[in-house]
Design an enzyme around this catalytic site. Structure first.
Site, PDB file in Angstrom:
ATOM      1  N   ILE A   1      -1.969 -17.116  -5.520  1.00 37.06           N
ATOM      2  CA  ILE A   1      -2.993 -17.143  -6.586  1.00 37.06           C
ATOM      3  C   ILE A   1      -2.399 -16.904  -7.970  1.00 37.06           C
ATOM      4  O   ILE A   1      -3.067 -17.139  -8.972  1.00 37.06           O
ATOM      5  CB  ILE A   1      -4.146 -16.139  -6.329  1.00 37.06           C
TER       6      ILE A   1
ATOM      7  N   TYR B   1       4.418   1.697  -4.703  1.00 32.63           N
ATOM      8  CA  TYR B   1       3.771   2.068  -5.954  1.00 32.63           C
ATOM      9  C   TYR B   1       4.740   2.661  -6.963  1.00 32.63           C
ATOM     10  O   TYR B   1       4.639   2.417  -8.152  1.00 32.63           O
ATOM     11  CB  TYR B   1       2.616   3.060  -5.729  1.00 32.63           C
TER      12      TYR B   1
ATOM     13  N   TYR C   1      -0.920   1.954  -8.783  1.00 34.71           N
ATOM     14  CA  TYR C   1      -1.835   1.175  -7.924  1.00 34.71           C
ATOM     15  C   TYR C   1      -3.292   1.546  -8.205  1.00 34.71           C
ATOM     16  O   TYR C   1      -4.124   0.700  -8.518  1.00 34.71           O
ATOM     17  CB  TYR C   1      -1.475   1.460  -6.465  1.00 34.71           C
TER      18      TYR C   1
ATOM     19  N   ARG D   1       2.378   1.543   5.769  1.00 34.46           N
ATOM     20  CA  ARG D   1       1.512   2.711   5.628  1.00 34.46           C
ATOM     21  C   ARG D   1       1.624   3.620   6.845  1.00 34.46           C
ATOM     22  O   ARG D   1       2.214   3.263   7.848  1.00 34.46           O
ATOM     23  CB  ARG D   1       0.078   2.248   5.388  1.00 34.46           C
TER      24      ARG D   1
ATOM     25  N   ARG E   1      -6.827  13.033   5.604  1.00 34.50           N
ATOM     26  CA  ARG E   1      -7.291  11.646   5.516  1.00 34.50           C
ATOM     27  C   ARG E   1      -8.395  11.404   6.533  1.00 34.50           C
ATOM     28  O   ARG E   1      -8.509  12.115   7.528  1.00 34.50           O
ATOM     29  CB  ARG E   1      -6.127  10.667   5.818  1.00 34.50           C
TER      30      ARG E   1
ATOM     31  N   ARG F   1      -9.390  12.854   1.266  1.00 33.16           N
ATOM     32  CA  ARG F   1     -10.162  11.648   0.940  1.00 33.16           C
ATOM     33  C   ARG F   1     -11.328  11.541   1.912  1.00 33.16           C
ATOM     34  O   ARG F   1     -11.215  10.937   2.970  1.00 33.16           O
ATOM     35  CB  ARG F   1      -9.300  10.401   1.069  1.00 33.16           C
TER      36      ARG F   1
END
Length: 394
Positions: free
Chosen positions: A81, A109, A189, A239, A264, A345
């Site tokens: 893209i 990042y 990020y 990740r 998390r 989070r």
């Protein structure tokens, strides 16, 4: 296929969806769901299509005459893209555009901050512009990282308010976005993602763009990320789930960054995709909304996750766990200079529950079992071969 109804009982018309990043983890599961359960057509845009090849390749002749039930409803368009003039044409041909394209691995990042900012902000700009100018609806995938750090993380360690949900539960319409200092490039990020969210929101306010923003909270499942040296770069750091899977498959201890104290929540990809389908098919309820999509019930520290994964992997593989299953490493050692982290989070689920009636179903143990069974079946033999290969001497 019986006529599908939206949440208000109206028939859902078949639509054409331009899906950017269709070849990735989330895109592949969403394409599968759209092909299996809906009449919609997907223009799948990506650079790679390995994870959706099973949807694109013809079947053997003896199965359904070599044709999928969804034959003709998914077309793959190989394009980047960044610099392809065909993108606007594909968006114009569609009723809805879903943008999943991003660099979204924390190891990048602070080692590739420029690529991270360009990929998540600059490269997303034309998509927003084409949707707005052509009156097309946009579902944009953001991240739970836009919340940054919790308010509670700035309180003294022993302050009882740290346990008060008002200081850590993340709400789409109320929580501030708090990032670390500029030299902590880990926030490149989150900052790029936040700015594109603000731009999309502004396009909605000023130019009437119909949009939905999705903030995923650690979606987990088969086909996630890559296993370094097998279907991704040898020096790559995926990740946390794929990192831990890679260690388990190789019989190595799991590396806990800074003791694995971050908390998390994890949600099963198939639950999360149900939420996305509700957004796609209920524009009246989803337009103008930002949605957290996660599972607050599946909350663990990264250390607890490592312990659970070790136990689950021993069960699915039949191999005994290591005597020393984890080792501690510093974030500087693991991620390089400029790393920083968010403490907790936990998504607030009020808005998605009210608008779309969605709730996640799969407990953490079950989603780990399903994912690790897939990882073991897919990669164990390839890793054994890679480990057994003699290293060429110079």
């Amino acid at each position: 296929m019986a006529t599908r109804l939206d949440l208000d009982g109206n028939p859902i018309k078949p639509m054409t969806i331009c899906m950017i990043g269709a070849g990735g983890f989330i895109g592949s599961h969403l394409c599968e769901k759209l092909m299996a359960e809906t009449p919609h057509t997907v223009l799948a845009v990506d650079v790679y299509n390995d994870k959706i090849k099973h949807l694109l390749d013809p079947l053997p002749q003896e199965q359904h005459g070599g044709r999928h039930p969804w034959d003709g409803r998914i077309q793959f368009h190989r394009l980047n893209i960044k610099n392809d003039s065909r993108l606007e044409g594909l968006i114009k041909m569609s009723d809805l555009t879903i943008n999943l394209a991003a660099i979204c691995t924390p190891a990048d990042y602070n080692t590739r901050p420029l690529d991270t900012i360009y990929s998540n902000f600059i490269d997303a700009l034309p998509v927003v512009k084409y949707c707005s100018e052509n009156g097309k609806r946009l579902i944009h995938f953001s991240t739970c990282e836009v919340y940054g750090k919790t308010i509670g993380s700035f309180l003294p360690k022993d302050n009882p308010l740290r346990q008060d949900p008002n200081f850590y539960v993340l709400k789409e319409d109320a929580s501030p976005c708090i990032f670390g200092p500029i030299e902590k490039q880990r926030w490149s990020y989150a900052c790029a993602k936040q700015l594109i969210e603000r731009l999309i929101y502004a396009e909605g306010a000023e130019n009437g763009l119909e949009f939905t923003i999705v903030r995923p909270f650690n979606w987990i499942g088969p086909r996630m990320d890559f296993i370094p040296g097998i279907d991704g770069p040898s020096e790559g750091v995926p990740r946390v789930l794929a990192c831990f899977s890679n260690n388990l498959l190789r019989g190595e201890p799991l590396k806990l960054v800074d003791g694995g104290q971050s908390q998390r929540t994890f949600v099963y990809i198939k639950d999360a995709i149900e939420a996305v389908l509700l957004m796609i098919e209920n524009p009246n309820r989803a337009n103008g909304q930002i949605f957290n999509v996660g599972n607050p019930n599946n909350e663990v520290t990264v250390r607890q996750l490592a312990e659970m994964m070790t136990e689950v992997y021993a069960k699915v593989s039949g191999e005994p766990p290591l005597v020393q299953p984890t080792i501690d490493v510093s974030s500087k050692e693991f991620y390089g200079e400029g790393y920083d982290d968010s403490d907790k989070r936990i998504p607030d689920m009020t808005i998605i529950n009210k608008q779309l009636g969605w709730n996640p179903k799969t407990p953490l143990w079950d989603l780990l079992e399903s994912t690790l069974t897939y990882q073991h079946r897919t990669y164990a033999e390839a890793i054994k071969r890679a480990i057994a290969k003699p290293i060429a001497s110079n």
